[in-house]
Design an enzyme around this catalytic site. Structure first.
Site, PDB file in Angstrom:
ATOM      1  N   GLY A  62      45.863  34.322  37.001  1.00 17.38           N
ATOM      2  CA  GLY A  62      47.015  33.741  36.302  1.00 17.38           C
ATOM      3  C   GLY A  62      48.190  33.385  37.195  1.00 17.38           C
TER       4      GLY A  62
ATOM      5  N   SER B 135      48.888  30.581  38.985  1.00 11.88           N
ATOM      6  CA  SER B 135      49.455  29.240  38.747  1.00 11.88           C
ATOM      7  C   SER B 135      50.182  29.193  37.405  1.00 11.88           C
ATOM      8  CB  SER B 135      48.367  28.165  38.718  1.00 11.88           C
ATOM      9  OG  SER B 135      47.490  28.332  39.750  1.00 11.88           O
ATOM     10  N   THR B 136      49.613  29.834  36.405  1.00 13.82           N
ATOM     11  CA  THR B 136      50.231  29.833  35.068  1.00 13.82           C
ATOM     12  C   THR B 136      51.629  30.446  35.149  1.00 13.82           C
ATOM     13  OG1 THR B 136      48.033  30.123  34.114  1.00 13.82           O
ATOM     14  CG2 THR B 136      49.914  30.615  32.682  1.00 13.82           C
TER      15      THR B 136
ATOM     16  N   ARG C  50      40.715  18.922  40.798  1.00 12.59           N
ATOM     17  CA  ARG C  50      40.308  19.106  39.393  1.00 12.59           C
ATOM     18  C   ARG C  50      40.998  18.037  38.550  1.00 12.59           C
ATOM     19  NH1 ARG C  50      41.962  25.330  39.965  1.00 12.59           N
ATOM     20  NH2 ARG C  50      40.083  26.051  41.008  1.00 12.59           N
TER      21      ARG C  50
ATOM     22  N   ARG D 271      38.343  28.359  31.596  1.00 11.20           N
ATOM     23  CA  ARG D 271      39.102  27.314  32.291  1.00 11.20           C
ATOM     24  C   ARG D 271      38.236  26.088  32.583  1.00 11.20           C
ATOM     25  NH1 ARG D 271      42.225  28.718  37.874  1.00 11.20           N
ATOM     26  NH2 ARG D 271      40.150  28.319  38.749  1.00 11.20           N
TER      27      ARG D 271
ATOM     28  N   ARG E 195      33.697  33.178  43.360  1.00  9.63           N
ATOM     29  CA  ARG E 195      35.061  33.604  43.042  1.00  9.63           C
ATOM     30  C   ARG E 195      35.084  35.028  42.494  1.00  9.63           C
ATOM     31  NH1 ARG E 195      39.034  29.048  42.413  1.00  9.63           N
ATOM     32  NH2 ARG E 195      38.054  27.425  43.651  1.00  9.63           N
TER      33      ARG E 195
ATOM     34  N   ASN F  63      48.367  41.097  34.804  1.00  5.92           N
ATOM     35  CA  ASN F  63      48.585  40.010  33.851  1.00  5.92           C
ATOM     36  C   ASN F  63      47.640  40.164  32.661  1.00  5.92           C
ATOM     37  OD1 ASN F  63      49.167  37.643  32.508  1.00  5.92           O
ATOM     38  ND2 ASN F  63      48.023  36.341  33.934  1.00  5.92           N
ATOM     39  N   ASP F  64      48.059  41.078  31.760  1.00 10.68           N
ATOM     40  CA  ASP F  64      47.300  41.293  30.524  1.00 10.68           C
ATOM     41  C   ASP F  64      47.945  40.405  29.464  1.00 10.68           C
ATOM     42  OD1 ASP F  64      45.997  42.207  28.347  1.00 10.68           O
ATOM     43  OD2 ASP F  64      46.325  44.338  28.721  1.00 10.68           O
TER      44      ASP F  64
HETATM   45  N1  LIG Z   1      47.818  36.592  30.276  1.00  5.35           N
HETATM   46  C1  LIG Z   1      46.863  35.673  30.032  1.00  5.35           C
HETATM   47  N2  LIG Z   1      46.124  35.770  28.908  1.00  5.35           N
HETATM   48  C2  LIG Z   1      45.147  34.875  28.639  1.00  5.35           C
HETATM   49  N3  LIG Z   1      44.830  33.817  29.421  1.00  5.35           N
HETATM   50  C3  LIG Z   1      45.539  33.673  30.555  1.00  5.35           C
HETATM   51  C4  LIG Z   1      46.579  34.575  30.919  1.00  5.35           C
HETATM   52  N4  LIG Z   1      47.103  34.183  32.101  1.00  5.35           N
HETATM   53  C5  LIG Z   1      46.415  33.072  32.470  1.00  5.35           C
HETATM   54  N5  LIG Z   1      45.502  32.757  31.533  1.00  5.35           N
HETATM   55  C6  LIG Z   1      44.512  31.657  31.594  1.00  5.35           C
HETATM   56  O1  LIG Z   1      43.544  32.034  32.564  1.00  5.35           O
HETATM   57  C7  LIG Z   1      43.111  30.902  33.321  1.00  5.35           C
HETATM   58  C8  LIG Z   1      43.346  31.173  34.800  1.00  5.35           C
HETATM   59  O2  LIG Z   1      44.746  31.135  35.065  1.00  5.35           O
HETATM   60  P1  LIG Z   1      45.308  30.408  36.355  1.00  5.35           P
HETATM   61  O3  LIG Z   1      44.641  29.091  36.532  1.00  5.35           O
HETATM   62  O4  LIG Z   1      46.786  30.431  36.236  1.00  5.35           O
HETATM   63  O5  LIG Z   1      44.799  31.412  37.456  1.00  5.35           O
HETATM   64  P2  LIG Z   1      45.015  31.402  39.025  1.00  5.35           P
HETATM   65  O6  LIG Z   1      45.216  32.804  39.440  1.00  5.35           O
HETATM   66  O7  LIG Z   1      46.081  30.439  39.398  1.00  5.35           O
HETATM   67  O8  LIG Z   1      43.609  30.874  39.543  1.00  5.35           O
HETATM   68  P3  LIG Z   1      43.235  30.111  40.918  1.00  5.35           P
HETATM   69  O9  LIG Z   1      43.529  31.059  42.025  1.00  5.35           O
HETATM   70  O10 LIG Z   1      41.770  29.827  40.761  1.00  5.35           O
HETATM   71  O11 LIG Z   1      44.049  28.869  41.001  1.00  5.35           O
HETATM   72  C9  LIG Z   1      43.879  29.688  32.791  1.00  5.35           C
HETATM   73  O12 LIG Z   1      43.064  28.986  31.885  1.00  5.35           O
HETATM   74  C10 LIG Z   1      45.083  30.319  32.071  1.00  5.35           C
HETATM   75  O13 LIG Z   1      45.515  29.524  30.997  1.00  5.35           O
HETATM   76  N1  LIG Z   2      44.723  31.524  52.371  1.00  7.70           N
HETATM   77  C1  LIG Z   2      45.050  30.566  51.505  1.00  7.70           C
HETATM   78  N2  LIG Z   2      44.616  30.620  50.236  1.00  7.70           N
HETATM   79  C2  LIG Z   2      44.992  29.658  49.393  1.00  7.70           C
HETATM   80  C3  LIG Z   2      45.814  28.599  49.780  1.00  7.70           C
HETATM   81  N3  LIG Z   2      46.023  27.787  48.704  1.00  7.70           N
HETATM   82  C4  LIG Z   2      45.346  28.352  47.687  1.00  7.70           C
HETATM   83  N4  LIG Z   2      44.738  29.470  48.092  1.00  7.70           N
HETATM   84  C5  LIG Z   2      43.898  30.406  47.317  1.00  7.70           C
HETATM   85  O1  LIG Z   2      42.613  29.848  47.154  1.00  7.70           O
HETATM   86  C6  LIG Z   2      42.028  30.395  45.990  1.00  7.70           C
HETATM   87  C7  LIG Z   2      41.371  29.303  45.189  1.00  7.70           C
HETATM   88  O2  LIG Z   2      42.315  28.353  44.743  1.00  7.70           O
HETATM   89  P1  LIG Z   2      41.863  27.188  43.744  1.00  7.70           P
HETATM   90  O3  LIG Z   2      43.081  26.311  43.577  1.00  7.70           O
HETATM   91  O4  LIG Z   2      40.704  26.492  44.361  1.00  7.70           O
HETATM   92  O5  LIG Z   2      41.476  27.868  42.449  1.00  7.70           O
HETATM   93  C8  LIG Z   2      43.143  31.102  45.227  1.00  7.70           C
HETATM   94  O6  LIG Z   2      42.979  32.501  45.418  1.00  7.70           O
HETATM   95  C9  LIG Z   2      44.401  30.653  45.913  1.00  7.70           C
HETATM   96  O7  LIG Z   2      45.397  31.659  45.917  1.00  7.70           O
HETATM   97  C10 LIG Z   2      46.277  28.566  51.122  1.00  7.70           C
HETATM   98  O8  LIG Z   2      46.994  27.680  51.573  1.00  7.70           O
HETATM   99  N5  LIG Z   2      45.872  29.568  51.934  1.00  7.70           N
END
Ligand SMILES: Nc1ncnc2c1ncn2[C@@H]1O[C@H](COP(=O)(O)OP(=O)(O)OP(=O)(O)O)[C@@H](O)[C@H]1O
Ligand SMILES: Nc1nc2c(ncn2[C@@H]2O[C@H](COP(=O)(O)O)[C@@H](O)[C@H]2O)c(=O)[nH]1
Length: 197
Positions: A16, A18-19, A44, A137, A148, A171-172
Site C-alpha cells: 500500500g 503508492s496508495t 501498467r 490489483r 513478488r 496497513n490494515d
Molecule cells: N488498507 C488497505 N486495505 C485494502 N486494500 C488496500 C489497502 N491499502 C492498499 N490497498 C490496495 O492494495 C493494492 C496494492 O496497493 P499499492 O499499489 O498502493 O501497493 P504498493 O505497496 O505501492 O505496491 P508496489 O510496490 O507493487 O507498487 C491496491 O489495489 C490498493 O488499492
Molecule cells: N531499489 C529500488 N526499488 C524501487 C525503486 N522504485 C520502485 N522500487 C520498488 O520496486 C518494487 C516494485 O515496484 P512496482 O512499481 O513494479 O510494483 C516495489 O517494492 C518498489 O518499492 C527504485 O528506484 N529503487
C-alpha cells in the site's frame, strides 16, 4: 544533499505504499515531491512516463549505473529499478520533502549514502491479505506475482530487524495507516508549510 529531510517508503509490493503516498501528496500540495525512479519493467495501464517512473531499457539503465548517475539500484522481480541523483535533486531544488519508494535492497544502499532520510516501512497485516491485494490489483502475471510474494517474505523478515526502519506501519485499515503516516511526518510538513508562507 540539502533541503527538508527526505522520506523513504519501503515494504512489500502490494503493501500500500503508492496508495498512502499518493494520498499524502494530494492532501499536502507543494509539500512533497516524488523521486521518479527509473525502471526496465513495462508501464501498467494509466502509468505515465516521467511521472510514475522513467521507463527505460536494461542497456540504457546499465549505462547510467556505470556512469555513476544513480544513488542506488536493484533488481526486483526480474527488472531493474533505480533512483537517479537527478530525481532527488529535482525535488530538493524546489525545497520539497523528497519521497522515495524503494524496495529493501534500496533501503540498504541508501543507508550507505549521505541522504539521511526518515525510513518508513509499510507492511501488510498478513501474507494472505498481501496476496489478495496483489491479485485484486490485476497488474501481475502468475509468475511475477509469485516473485513478488517471495520478495515480500524476505522483506517482512528484514523489516523486523532492529534499526532498519525508524517506523513500521501496518496497513490494515487504510484510514488508520494514513493517520499514522501523517502524524509521523507532521513536524516536517509544518516546517515546509511555514517556510513557504
Ligand atoms: N488498507 C488497505 N486495505 C485494502 N486494500 C488496500 C489497502 N491499502 C492498499 N490497498 C490496495 O492494495 C493494492 C496494492 O496497493 P499499492 O499499489 O498502493 O501497493 P504498493 O505497496 O505501492 O505496491 P508496489 O510496490 O507493487 O507498487 C491496491 O489495489 C490498493 O488499492
Ligand atoms: N531499489 C529500488 N526499488 C524501487 C525503486 N522504485 C520502485 N522500487 C520498488 O520496486 C518494487 C516494485 O515496484 P512496482 O512499481 O513494479 O510494483 C516495489 O517494492 C518498489 O518499492 C527504485 O528506484 N529503487
Amino acid at each position: 544533499m540539502s533541503g527538508p529531510r527526505p522520506v523513504v517508503l519501503s515494504g512489500p509490493s502490494g503493501a500500500g505504499k503508492s496508495t498512502l503516498m499518493k494520498r499524502l501528496m494530494k492532501d499536502h500540495e507543494d509539500v512533497f515531491g516524488f523521486s521518479v525512479s527509473h525502471t526496465t519493467r513495462n508501464p501498467r495501464p494509466g502509468e505515465e512516463d516521467g511521472k510514475d517512473y522513467h521507463f527505460t531499457t536494461k542497456e540504457a539503465m546499465q549505462e547510467g549505473i556505470d556512469n555513476g548517475e544513480y544513488i542506488e539500484n536493484a533488481e526486483f522481480s526480474g527488472n531493474l529499478y533505480g533512483t537517479s541523483k537527478a530525481a532527488i535533486e529535482d525535488v530538493q531544488a524546489k525545497n520539497l520533502i523528497c519521497i522515495l519508494d524503494v524496495d529493501i535492497q534500496g533501503v540498504k544502499r541508501i543507508k550507505e549514502t549521505d541522504l539521511n532520510p526518515i525510513y518508513i516501512s509499510i507492511q501488510p497485516p498478513s501474507m494472505e491479505i498481501l496476496e489478495k491485494r496483489l491479485r485484486d490489483r490485476q497488474t501481475e502475471t502468475e509468475e511475477s506475482l509469485q516473485k513478488r510474494l517471495e520478495a515480500a517474505r524476505i522483506d517482512m523478515e528484514l523489516s523486523n530487524e532492529p534499526g532498519v526502519f525508524d517506523v513500521v506501519i501496518i496497513n490494515d485499515d487504510l484510514e488508520r495507516a494514513y493517520e499514522e503516516l501523517k502524524d509521523i511526518l507532521s513536524d516536517d510538513i509544518q516546517k515546509v508549510q511555514e517556510a513557504k508562507s
